[in-house]
Design an enzyme around this catalytic site. Structure first.
Site, mmCIF file in Angstrom:
data_model
loop_
_atom_site.group_PDB
_atom_site.id
_atom_site.type_symbol
_atom_site.label_atom_id
_atom_site.label_comp_id
_atom_site.label_asym_id
_atom_site.label_seq_id
_atom_site.Cartn_x
_atom_site.Cartn_y
_atom_site.Cartn_z
ATOM 1 N N HIS A 62 0.680 -1.139 0.170
ATOM 2 C CA HIS A 62 0.057 -0.207 -0.074
ATOM 3 C C HIS A 62 0.847 1.294 -0.194
ATOM 4 C CE1 HIS A 62 0.828 -0.607 4.267
ATOM 5 N NE2 HIS A 62 0.348 0.527 4.543
ATOM 6 N N HIS A 64 1.152 3.809 2.060
ATOM 7 C CA HIS A 64 1.753 4.477 3.082
ATOM 8 C C HIS A 64 3.155 4.845 3.298
ATOM 9 C CE1 HIS A 64 -2.349 4.124 6.017
ATOM 10 N NE2 HIS A 64 -2.220 5.396 5.294
ATOM 11 N N ASP A 66 5.590 4.766 5.277
ATOM 12 C CA ASP A 66 6.443 3.918 5.804
ATOM 13 C C ASP A 66 6.714 2.534 5.235
ATOM 14 O OD1 ASP A 66 3.620 3.058 6.666
ATOM 15 O OD2 ASP A 66 4.354 2.083 8.309
ATOM 16 N N HIS A 143 -7.551 -2.201 5.658
ATOM 17 C CA HIS A 143 -6.720 -0.966 6.007
ATOM 18 C C HIS A 143 -7.558 0.248 5.930
ATOM 19 C CE1 HIS A 143 -3.104 0.321 7.863
ATOM 20 N NE2 HIS A 143 -2.645 1.049 6.752
ATOM 21 N N ASP A 214 -0.613 -4.114 5.796
ATOM 22 C CA ASP A 214 -1.068 -3.678 7.127
ATOM 23 C C ASP A 214 -2.528 -4.177 6.949
ATOM 24 O OD1 ASP A 214 1.352 -2.538 7.698
ATOM 25 O OD2 ASP A 214 0.735 -0.496 7.911
ATOM 26 N N HIS A 272 6.102 -5.327 11.859
ATOM 27 C CA HIS A 272 5.392 -4.160 11.849
ATOM 28 C C HIS A 272 5.164 -3.862 13.266
ATOM 29 C CE1 HIS A 272 2.404 -1.105 10.475
ATOM 30 N NE2 HIS A 272 3.040 -0.820 9.814
#
Length: 320
Positions: A62, A64, A66, A143, A214, A272
């Site tokens: 994804h 994001h 991080d 998510h 995530d 994570h």
């Protein structure tokens, strides 16, 4: 196969833990694949026996930061590291725009063919990637933004070559033996077709690895992880913090363990982790998960896990 954990932290880097990135080292003579590329992923690679020039494909779960902010720099460095072979990058919609705009603004150029394939948001994708050795399926996860989990399935291979049986058939060791061992049928001079299943001891199942982005608990996790040799599942928070975890689209240690158990996975790697947990506390997170699923470990930055082929033939349970 080996899996290298380049970053096991959530959200932002910490002194003891970088953000998300995982490398899957493929059997020789193949190279390796990258799953996510958080900030400083290429720095982590400098400490591992993996060369950017041998990177074959990248799978982003994804968008994001991080999981993504290290991607443009890594792509640029691949050229400096001698990477000339084509590279395919898979991920959610918006990935192509992110890379192209970053390259345009920074004046970055690469000396290899780079193809970015965006996966349809919310789609359940079967075999969107396939080659002679591996197949990759994807499922959408739960998510805050579109996010995928990936299931990597290795092709089965023939079992032990029954050399004596071949010799009884009048065949001498040599190229024919090699082709049958590789699972290829062979046509003899008299027109007879020698099939590998007739001269090998069963079939050795290919390895299955599930690598999640995530996610909060959802049915797609079990689909991706079903009978996997290794499940990589986020465990951002400790047990008891489910409400907080779900608020941000994450899972706890015990939820990761329950997912592995329900899917019939052989091993579980948790990653994570929230910055609230130091590496010295990871054993406690492991213990929470072990109460439900004993074959679990908490991954740390730079750690490596071997993923051996099962020794069993088809129809037997692993470890029999």
């Amino acid at each position: 196969m080996k899996m290298w954990f380049l970053g096991t932290g959530a959200g932002r880097p910490a002194k003891h833990r970088n953000v998300s990135a995982i490398a899957l080292q493929l059997p020789e003579p193949r190279g390796w694949w990258l799953f996510d590329a958080g900030e400083a992923t290429q720095h982590a690679l400098l400490h591992l026996p993996l060369k950017l020039s041998r990177l074959e494909a990248i799978f982003i779960t994804h968008l994001h930061g991080d999981h993504l902010f290290g991607l443009p720099g890594l792509l640029g460095s691949r050229s400096f590291d001698g990477g000339v072979s084509p590279l395919k990058i898979y991920g959610p919609k918006g990935l192509k725009s992110y890379v192209e705009n970053t390259f345009a603004i920074s004046g970055t150029h690469v000396e290899y063919e780079m193809t970015i394939i965006e996966l349809e948001d919310g789609a359940e994708l079967d075999a969107f990637y396939r080659d002679d050795l591996l197949q990759v399926d994807a499922r959408p996860l739960q998510h805050r933004v579109p996010c995928f989990g990936y299931r990597v399935t290795e092709s089965d291979k023939p079992g032990r070559l029954m050399a004596e049986k071949l010799k009884e058939r009048g065949l001498a060791s040599g190229p024919v033996f090699g082709k049958i061992k590789r699972g290829e049928s062979v046509e003899l001079p008299d027109g007879t077709i020698v099939k590998p299943e007739d001269f090998t001891d069963g079939t050795v199942p290919g390895r299955v690895i599930a690598i999640l982005g995530d996610t909060s608990p959802c049915r797609q996790v079990e689909e991706l992880a079903r009978n996997a040799d290794l499940l990589v599942h986020e465990a951002t928070f400790a047990a008891g913090l489910e409400e907080k975890a779900h608020e941000f689209g994450h899972s706890t240690t015990t939820e990761a363990a329950k997912a592995a158990l329900a899917a019939g996975a052989a091993r579980l790697a948790m990653t994570h982790f929230s910055g609230r947990y130091g590496n010295e506390e990871l054993w406690q997170l492991e213990e929470e998960a072990k109460a439900i699923f004993p074959a679990v470990f908490a991954a740390t930055d730079g750690s490596c896990v071997d993923i051996p082929r099962r020794s069993s033939v088809r129809g037997e349970k692993p470890g029999k």
